[in-house]
Write a protein that holds these residues in place. Structure first.
Motif, PDB file in Angstrom:
ATOM      1  N   ARG A 399      39.438  40.051  50.694  1.00  0.00           N
ATOM      2  CA  ARG A 399      38.977  41.609  50.066  1.00  0.00           C
ATOM      3  C   ARG A 399      38.858  41.343  48.603  1.00  0.00           C
ATOM      4  O   ARG A 399      39.854  41.122  48.010  1.00  0.00           O
ATOM      5  N   PRO A 400      37.763  41.776  47.978  1.00  0.00           N
ATOM      6  CA  PRO A 400      37.835  42.268  46.415  1.00  0.00           C
ATOM      7  C   PRO A 400      38.491  43.497  46.128  1.00  0.00           C
ATOM      8  O   PRO A 400      38.506  43.999  47.010  1.00  0.00           O
ATOM      9  N   ARG A 401      38.913  43.568  44.740  1.00  0.00           N
ATOM     10  CA  ARG A 401      39.370  44.729  44.610  1.00  0.00           C
ATOM     11  C   ARG A 401      38.573  45.607  43.279  1.00  0.00           C
ATOM     12  O   ARG A 401      37.862  46.526  43.625  1.00  0.00           O
ATOM     13  N   ASP A 402      38.175  45.196  42.188  1.00  0.00           N
ATOM     14  CA  ASP A 402      37.802  45.570  41.096  1.00  0.00           C
ATOM     15  C   ASP A 402      36.551  44.591  40.553  1.00  0.00           C
ATOM     16  O   ASP A 402      36.547  43.467  40.806  1.00  0.00           O
ATOM     17  N   VAL A 403      35.724  45.241  39.843  1.00  0.00           N
ATOM     18  CA  VAL A 403      34.560  44.466  39.229  1.00  0.00           C
ATOM     19  C   VAL A 403      34.127  44.861  37.913  1.00  0.00           C
ATOM     20  O   VAL A 403      34.441  45.948  37.578  1.00  0.00           O
ATOM     21  N   THR A 404      33.753  43.984  36.901  1.00  0.00           N
ATOM     22  CA  THR A 404      33.578  44.353  35.702  1.00  0.00           C
ATOM     23  C   THR A 404      32.332  43.369  35.212  1.00  0.00           C
ATOM     24  O   THR A 404      32.042  42.254  35.835  1.00  0.00           O
ATOM     25  N   SER A 405      31.322  43.973  34.322  1.00  0.00           N
ATOM     26  CA  SER A 405      30.115  43.062  33.746  1.00  0.00           C
ATOM     27  C   SER A 405      30.751  42.157  33.031  1.00  0.00           C
ATOM     28  O   SER A 405      31.265  42.604  31.911  1.00  0.00           O
ATOM     29  N   ILE A 406      30.145  40.994  32.799  1.00  0.00           N
ATOM     30  CA  ILE A 406      30.415  39.900  31.934  1.00  0.00           C
ATOM     31  C   ILE A 406      29.376  40.026  30.838  1.00  0.00           C
ATOM     32  O   ILE A 406      29.443  40.161  29.518  1.00  0.00           O
ATOM     33  N   ILE A 407      28.305  39.714  31.310  1.00  0.00           N
ATOM     34  CA  ILE A 407      26.945  39.882  30.555  1.00  0.00           C
ATOM     35  C   ILE A 407      25.871  40.529  31.445  1.00  0.00           C
ATOM     36  O   ILE A 407      26.511  41.107  32.415  1.00  0.00           O
ATOM     37  N   SER A 408      24.892  40.691  31.086  1.00  0.00           N
ATOM     38  CA  SER A 408      23.798  41.685  31.659  1.00  0.00           C
ATOM     39  C   SER A 408      23.641  41.203  33.236  1.00  0.00           C
ATOM     40  O   SER A 408      22.940  41.662  33.948  1.00  0.00           O
ATOM     41  N   THR A 409      23.724  39.707  33.374  1.00  0.00           N
ATOM     42  CA  THR A 409      23.359  39.168  34.688  1.00  0.00           C
ATOM     43  C   THR A 409      24.669  38.579  35.493  1.00  0.00           C
ATOM     44  O   THR A 409      24.597  37.955  36.641  1.00  0.00           O
ATOM     45  N   ASN A 410      25.957  38.847  34.839  1.00  0.00           N
ATOM     46  CA  ASN A 410      26.964  38.119  35.366  1.00  0.00           C
ATOM     47  C   ASN A 410      28.124  39.289  35.700  1.00  0.00           C
ATOM     48  O   ASN A 410      28.368  40.127  34.657  1.00  0.00           O
TER      49      ASN A 410
END
Length: 598
Positions: A399-410
């Motif tokens: 199960r994933p919890r949180d997400v953030t953008s690294i660059i515009s495609t990652n």
């Protein structure tokens, strides 16, 4: 000559013309069986039919497909959606042999359409969807933009009207305008950077000055300690000198009295001897007292005991001070009220989901794309905000919890049960693809990225960590006075924002982990999103509101209320859209991404 063959049959598509009720003519096609005799041999024949075992005379040629066509295939080629815009040559203009001619009889109108489709790299862009304002290839048209749902134009059919058109001049003006704006932005950034660097030059001078002041203070403290030691040394010397003089005099007095008594005893002067002996008694008693006094006198030895407060202060602070942005004290922070209107919702539950959704993380990748984490279904999903649908889904092992953008495609996703951060790419045909992962030392929850640094929150024990992209710990913040249950995090160039449902507050920290401010009085603060003006949107899952708070956490306003348990939020500055998802354990609320115009 052809080798004689038995007679074969071929289903042919024949065309007839009829008149409709409105008086217009229309083509209709019917299937007929045509006998092909074996003694007929054609040097130029229909290549598609030949592949099916029937050889028919060629009545035309497709310059795009490089194939000769029979009458029926020629007619069908015109009507088919994928080939209707191909360049077709009739029997008089077509090549007279199956060998492809070295020079084309007619130049195709689509020869200059050489831009590859971003989704289908082997296909060229040849169409334009007016409804979605998107350039398309034939595969895009077939799969996603059918004529039944979209207004699709073949580019050569409409392109000539754009030569020296109003749109042509308007676009040039707009691009020139934006170029000027970018030029001004770059100039302004250079000025701002120069001012910042100038202020930092002053900062370096102030640091050296402060260090000199500290040195002066320490030198003064050292002098006072040395003076105290020297004073004690001088006192010891004076005491020793006084004692030496006093006892030398007593020794001389005793020696003189002793010699006198001896002489009087030798000369048989009894009266004088008696008086001298009695006087000697007083001298002996005084000597006894002096000896006892001297024997009880203590001359101390000394050790140096450092001032622990000074030492602890230096060890605790670890720095001479901190750098803080300049603020105008006469300009109080104001929060303008916002108006909002609900724009709809996207159903994020898909057929592959085994359970109802629970969206625990959300990030805006670009104005058309949002990435969400569905922890119940162990998936990461891509949402097209312009078409209101889920365009891709990636199933994870945990199960994933949180997400953030690294660059515009990652993007990077926290996976608590595996104690890792998983990197995911979206740059191949808008598909989610797992990349490398980095290990962390706990149950990671919230995550945010700023300038190649990851800030991650943890439970049990409560802590924050600043990591590089390889997972190396740059800073470990374990202060329990302001961290109890850190959930989501957000970052900018100067600050780290943490929603802590245990503390019922949002706390703002410096990148060194120092507390700058706090916004309290909340019920269950969760998802965070920074706006383009520096304010912070925060979900209050318990109070059923989304608040917008100032960058320093001093004040805040409710921007959305009476919404059911909002949990995560993100902001699109370009479209002034606020997106949020709820966590209620109820499918009718949790399975949707809500969209509000602010």
């Amino acid at each position: 000559m052809a080798v004689p063959r038995k007679e074969t049959s071929k289903l042919l598509l024949s065309s007839t013309q009829s008149t409709t009720s409105d008086g217009k003519s229309s083509d209709r096609y019917s299937i007929s069986t045509t006998a092909i005799t074996s003694d007929e041999y054609y040097e130029v024949y229909c290549q598609p039919c030949d592949e099916d075992g029937a050889r028919l005379p060629a009545k035309g040629y497709c310059s795009d497909c490089k194939e000769h066509l029979c009458r029926d295939c020629f007619i069908f080629h015109r009507k088919n959606k994928l080939s209707k815009h191909h360049t077709l040559l009739d029997a008089k203009s077509m090549p007279t042999s199956l060998q492809q001619p070295t020079t084309a009889t007619n130049t195709a109108t689509s020869d200059d359409l050489t831009t590859p489709c971003p989704e289908h790299s082997k296909e060229m862009i040849k169409f334009y969807c007016k409804d979605h304002k998107k350039l398309l290839c034939s595969v895009c048209v077939t799969l996603k933009h059918t004529t039944a749902s979209c207004k699709v134009n073949y580019i050569p059919d409409i392109s000539t009207q754009y030569v020296n058109s109003k749109e042509y001049h308007t676009k040039l003006k707009e691009m020139a305008s934006f170029s000027e704006k970018y030029k001004k932005i770059i100039e302004d950034l250079k000025k701002l950077t120069a001012k910042s660097n100038s202020s930092l030059t002053e900062v370096l001078r102030d640091i050296r000055k402060f260090r000199e002041e500290i040195n002066q203070t320490l030198d003064e403290m050292e002098r006072r300690a040395e003076d105290e030691a020297k004073l004690i040394q001088q006192s010891n010397e004076n005491f020793l000198k006084t004692m030496e003089t006093t006892h030398s005099d007593l020794m001389n007095s005793l020696s003189l009295s002793s010699n006198t008594i001896k002489e009087l005893n030798t000369s048989d002067q009894a009266n004088k001897l008696f008086v001298a002996l009695k006087l000697a008694e007083k001298t002996i008693e005084e000597s006894k007292r002096n000896i006892r006094h001297v024997q009880s006198t203590v001359v101390d030895e000394y050790d140096f005991k450092p001032n622990e407060a000074v030492l602890e202060g230096i060890e605790k602070e670890k720095s001479l001070g901190k750098l803080v942005p300049k603020r105008c004290p006469t300009q109080p922070i104001e929060m303008k009220p916002r108006k909002s209107s609900h724009q709809g919702q996207v159903n994020v539950k898909i057929s592959q989901d085994k359970d109802g959704c629970q969206i625990s993380g959300m990030v805006l990748l670009n104005p058309d794309t949002i990435i969400i984490t569905d922890q119940v279904n162990s998936t990461v999903k891509m949402i097209d905000t312009s078409r209101y649908l889920v365009t891709d889904c990636l199933l994870l092992d945990s199960r994933p919890r949180d997400v953030t953008s690294i660059i515009s495609t990652n993007v990077a996703v926290t996976i608590p049960s595996e104690q890792k951060v998983q990197f995911i790419s979206t740059n191949i045909a808008n598909k989610l693809t797992k990349k490398r992962a980095i290990s962390v030392d706990g149950d990671c929850h919230g995550i945010s990225c700023y300038r190649d640094k990851l800030i991650v929150s943890f439970f049990n024990p409560a802590k924050l960590q600043i990591l590089d992209m390889d997972g190396n710990i740059l800073t470990n913040i374990k202060e329990t006075n302001f961290l109890r249950s850190p959930l989501h995090v957000a970052t900018n160039n100067s600050s780290i924002f943490v929603s802590d449902w245990g503390m019922k507050s949002v706390t703002i920290l410096s990148w060194k982990g120092e507390v700058i401010g706090s916004y309290g009085g909340m019920g269950f603060p969760s998802g965070l999103a920074l706006s383009d003006v520096g304010t912070l949107f925060v979900c209050d899952n318990e109070k059923n509101v989304i608040e917008e708070i100032a960058e320093d956490c001093s004040i805040g306003n409710v921007v959305l209320k009476d919404i059911v348990s909002p949990y995560v939020v993100c902001w699109c500055a370009e479209r002034k859209m606020l997106y949020y998802c709820c966590f209620t354990m109820n499918d009718k609320d949790d399975n949707f991404l809500h969209i509000c115009k602010m």
